[in-house]
Design a protein around this motif. Structure first.
Motif, PDB file in Angstrom:
ATOM      1  N   GLN A  48       0.794  -1.126   0.060  1.00 39.31           N
ATOM      2  CA  GLN A  48      -0.209   0.025  -0.141  1.00 39.31           C
ATOM      3  C   GLN A  48       0.803   1.199  -0.099  1.00 39.31           C
ATOM      4  OE1 GLN A  48      -3.372   0.215  -0.360  1.00 39.31           O
ATOM      5  NE2 GLN A  48      -3.181   2.515  -0.140  1.00 39.31           N
ATOM      6  N   LYS A  51       2.236   1.693  -3.630  1.00 40.04           N
ATOM      7  CA  LYS A  51       1.232   2.176  -4.455  1.00 40.04           C
ATOM      8  C   LYS A  51       0.967   3.660  -4.097  1.00 40.04           C
ATOM      9  CE  LYS A  51      -1.263  -1.979  -4.951  1.00 40.04           C
ATOM     10  NZ  LYS A  51      -2.646  -2.855  -4.826  1.00 40.04           N
ATOM     11  N   GLU A  52       0.994   4.186  -2.869  1.00 36.26           N
ATOM     12  CA  GLU A  52       0.807   5.509  -2.664  1.00 36.26           C
ATOM     13  C   GLU A  52       1.849   6.321  -3.282  1.00 36.26           C
ATOM     14  OE1 GLU A  52       0.339   5.994   1.521  1.00 36.26           O
ATOM     15  OE2 GLU A  52      -1.778   5.285   1.423  1.00 36.26           O
ATOM     16  N   HIS A  53       3.030   5.897  -2.936  1.00 38.78           N
ATOM     17  CA  HIS A  53       4.336   6.768  -3.420  1.00 38.78           C
ATOM     18  C   HIS A  53       4.427   6.723  -4.988  1.00 38.78           C
ATOM     19  CE1 HIS A  53       6.483   7.947   0.095  1.00 38.78           C
ATOM     20  NE2 HIS A  53       5.898   7.051   0.553  1.00 38.78           N
ATOM     21  N   ASP A  54       3.762   5.554  -5.629  1.00 40.76           N
ATOM     22  CA  ASP A  54       3.772   5.508  -7.110  1.00 40.76           C
ATOM     23  C   ASP A  54       2.844   6.583  -7.579  1.00 40.76           C
ATOM     24  OD1 ASP A  54       6.033   3.579  -7.255  1.00 40.76           O
ATOM     25  OD2 ASP A  54       4.416   1.944  -7.220  1.00 40.76           O
ATOM     26  N   ALA A  55       1.814   6.464  -7.040  1.00 38.30           N
ATOM     27  CA  ALA A  55       0.550   7.415  -7.215  1.00 38.30           C
ATOM     28  C   ALA A  55       1.149   9.137  -7.220  1.00 38.30           C
ATOM     29  CB  ALA A  55      -0.658   7.343  -6.481  1.00 38.30           C
ATOM     30  N   ARG A  56       1.774   9.234  -6.146  1.00 39.24           N
ATOM     31  CA  ARG A  56       2.573  10.617  -6.008  1.00 39.24           C
ATOM     32  C   ARG A  56       3.655  10.981  -7.090  1.00 39.24           C
ATOM     33  NH1 ARG A  56       3.553  10.694   0.445  1.00 39.24           N
ATOM     34  NH2 ARG A  56       1.398  10.621   1.189  1.00 39.24           N
ATOM     35  N   LEU A  58       3.583   9.572 -10.139  1.00 39.43           N
ATOM     36  CA  LEU A  58       2.447   9.754 -11.216  1.00 39.43           C
ATOM     37  C   LEU A  58       2.108  11.143 -11.536  1.00 39.43           C
ATOM     38  CD1 LEU A  58       1.388   8.408 -13.931  1.00 39.43           C
ATOM     39  CD2 LEU A  58      -0.438   7.620 -12.420  1.00 39.43           C
ATOM     40  N   ASP A  59       1.618  11.521 -10.475  1.00 34.87           N
ATOM     41  CA  ASP A  59       1.061  13.039 -10.188  1.00 34.87           C
ATOM     42  C   ASP A  59       2.165  13.961 -10.654  1.00 34.87           C
ATOM     43  OD1 ASP A  59      -1.305  15.005  -9.662  1.00 34.87           O
ATOM     44  OD2 ASP A  59       0.325  15.288  -8.081  1.00 34.87           O
ATOM     45  N   GLU A  61       4.698  13.327 -12.394  1.00 39.30           N
ATOM     46  CA  GLU A  61       4.953  13.247 -13.806  1.00 39.30           C
ATOM     47  C   GLU A  61       4.054  13.906 -14.610  1.00 39.30           C
ATOM     48  OE1 GLU A  61       5.382   9.067 -15.000  1.00 39.30           O
ATOM     49  OE2 GLU A  61       6.548   9.677 -16.706  1.00 39.30           O
ATOM     50  N   GLN A  62       2.865  13.693 -14.422  1.00 45.40           N
ATOM     51  CA  GLN A  62       1.643  14.416 -15.232  1.00 45.40           C
ATOM     52  C   GLN A  62       1.541  15.629 -15.149  1.00 45.40           C
ATOM     53  OE1 GLN A  62      -1.819  12.494 -13.429  1.00 45.40           O
ATOM     54  NE2 GLN A  62      -1.794  10.654 -14.914  1.00 45.40           N
ATOM     55  N   ARG A  97      10.791   0.791  -1.525  1.00 45.60           N
ATOM     56  CA  ARG A  97      10.317  -0.047  -2.546  1.00 45.60           C
ATOM     57  C   ARG A  97      10.728  -1.572  -2.105  1.00 45.60           C
ATOM     58  NH1 ARG A  97       9.943   2.778  -8.271  1.00 45.60           N
ATOM     59  NH2 ARG A  97       8.264   3.713  -8.359  1.00 45.60           N
TER      60      ARG A  97
END
Length: 396
Positions: A48, A51-56, A58-59, A61-62, A97
Motif C-alpha cells: 500500500q 502504491k501511494e508513492h507510485d501515485a504521487r 505519477l502525479d 510526472e503528469q 520499495r
C-alpha cells in the motif's frame, strides 16, 4: 508385574508421549500461523505504501508533462526533468520499495534557479515561466466634486409633488405718505398677493447587471450604489443653479434674476462688492457668494500693479474664502465669469425624497435572463420666496 500389566503400562507411556508430541506440534503450528499473519500484514502495508508513492510520482510526472505542453511552461524544463529523475532514483525511495522502509527520509533535489522565474519577468520571446497572479486592489471610483449648492442652501421637507406659496407683491403697502392738511384724503395702500407654484422634479438613473457578476464580485453592488447616489445628487446640485425650469425640470437660481448692471471697469472682487451693496440697499442681507473655482483663483491671486504683491494675502497666507467679509463658496456648477450673491434666508431646497436605491429583477426580461436592475431616484425642487434675494454678477 505380570506380562499383561507390563504391556498395559507400555501402552500408557506411548500414548502420553504421543499427546506431548501433538501438543508441541499444535503450539508450533499456532506460532507459525501467527508469524504468517504478521508477515502478510506487513507485506500489505508495504504494498500500500509503495502504491501511494507510485501515485504521487505519477502525479508529479503528469504535472511536469502538462507544464511542458503549455505556453507558460517553466523556463528550465530540463531542470525539472532532472529533479524528477533524482527523486525516482533516490536511495530513500529505493529503500521504501525494496526494503520496506516506512519513509524516504530527506531527499535533496538539484533544481536550477531558472526553473523559478516568472512569466512576467522572462527575457525570452515569447515569454515563458510561471504566471504569477497579480495583487488586486478594490474598485477605484472616478473623482467626485463636492456638492456645494446642496451644502449651502437650507432644506425644507415636503410631502407633495408641488409646493405653493402666496408671495406678497413687492409693491404692496408701499404708499405711506403725509396727510396734506386736516380734512384731506390720506394715502391708500395697495396689497397684492401672487400665488406661486414650485414643482418637484424627479432625478433618476438605473443600470442593469447580471446576478452572477454581483455574486462573484462582492464589492460591486456597494460601488454601484455609491456611484448612482452621487450622480443623482450631482445632477440636482447643477440644476439648482442653472436648471431651465421646463416642464418636469427644476427652475434654477439663474432663471430668477437678471445680471446686475454695475460700474464699468471695476475688478471682479469690486463688482461683487458693488452688487452686495445694492443688495443691502434693497433690504437684503447677503451671506453667500457662489463663484466658479477658476474665477475665485483669479481674484485671490490678484497682484498690485505697483508693488507686485498679492492683494488678498497670497497663497502663503491661507484664510477662509471671503470677499467683503462674506463667505465665498467655490462651486463648479456656477459658470465661469459669473458670481451669484445670495441671501439664503429667502431660498430653500424642497426635499420630497432623498436619494433612494432599489434593486429588482421585475423589469423587462430580467427574471428570465437572470439580471437585476439597480435604480437610484431622488425628488427635489427649489423654493424662491423672493427673486430679488438672488443677484447675478458678471465678472468680465
Amino acid at each position: 508385574m505380570s506380562n499383561t500389566t507390563a504391556r498395559a503400562h507400555g501402552r500408557q507411556m506411548k500414548n502420553a508421549g504421543r499427546i506431548d508430541a501433538n501438543a508441541d506440534m499444535h503450539d508450533l503450528i499456532r506460532t507459525l500461523n501467527q508469524r504468517d499473519a504478521e508477515i502478510s500484514e506487513f507485506a500489505e502495508k508495504a504494498v500500500q505504501s509503495v502504491k501511494e508513492h507510485d501515485a504521487r510520482l505519477l502525479d508529479v510526472e503528469q504535472k511536469l508533462a502538462r507544464r511542458a505542453g503549455c505556453g507558460n511552461a517553466v523556463e528550465d524544463q530540463a531542470g525539472l526533468e532532472q529533479a524528477y529523475k533524482g527523486l525516482v532514483q533516490s536511495d530513500g525511495l529505493k529503500a521504501m520499495r525494496e526494503e520496506g522502509a516506512t519513509s524516504t527520509g530527506r531527499i535533496v533535489l538539484d533544481v536550477g534557479l531558472k526553473a523559478l522565474t516568472s512569466l512576467q519577468g522572462s527575457p525570452a520571446t515569447p515569454p515563458v515561466g510561471i504566471d504569477v497572479a497579480p495583487q488586486r486592489a478594490g474598485m477605484v471610483a472616478p473623482v467626485q466634486r463636492p456638492l456645494r449648492i446642496l451644502e449651502v442652501l437650507p432644506s425644507r421637507p415636503v410631502t407633495s409633488n408641488t409646493f405653493e406659496a402666496p408671495l406678497i407683491d413687492a409693491a404692496s403697502l408701499t404708499q405711506a405718505d403725509y396727510q396734506e392738511g386736516e380734512g384731506t384724503e390720506k394715502p391708500e395702500g395697495v396689497f397684492s398677493v401672487v400665488p406661486a407654484t414650485f414643482a418637484i422634479a424627479t432625478i433618476a438613473e438605473h443600470i442593469t447587471v447580471s446576478k452572477q457578476v454581483l455574486d462573484d464580485e462582492r464589492t460591486l453592488l456597494g460601488t454601484i450604489d455609491r456611484l448612482l447616489r452621487y450622480d443623482a445628487m450631482r445632477k440636482a446640485d447643477t440644476e439648482l443653479v442653472d436648471g431651465d425650469g421646463a416642464k418636469f425640470h427644476i427652475k434654477g437660481l439663474t432663471e430668477y434674476t437678471a445680471p446686475f448692471v454695475g460700474t464699468p471697469g471695476l475688478a471682479p472682487a469690486d463688482r461683487i462688492g458693488e452688487a452686495m451693496a445694492a443688495h443691502q440697499n434693497a433690504g437684503f442681507m447677503p451671506n453667500v457668494v457662489l463663484v466658479n473655482p477658476m474665477d475665485w483663483f483669479k481674484m485671490s491671486s490678484e497682484r498690485s500693479e505697483e508693488t507686485g504683491e498679492y492683494v488678498a494675502g497670497g497663497w502663503d497666507k491661507p484664510a477662509a474664502p471671503t470677499v467683503w467679509n462674506t463667505r465665498v463658496i467655490p462651486a463648479s456648477s456656477v459658470a465661469q465669469g459669473t458670481a451669484l450673491v445670495l441671501d439664503t434666508a429667502w431660498l430653500e431646497v424642497l426635499d420630497r425624497q432623498q436619494v433612494t436605491v432599489l434593486i429588482s429583477d421585475q423589469h423587462d426580461k430580467n427574471f428570465t435572463t437572470n439580471k437585476v436592475t439597480i435604480l437610484a431616484e431622488m425628488r427635489v425642487g427649489l423654493y424662491v420666496a423672493n427673486t430679488a434675494a438672488i443677484v447675478e454678477v458678471t465678472l468680465t
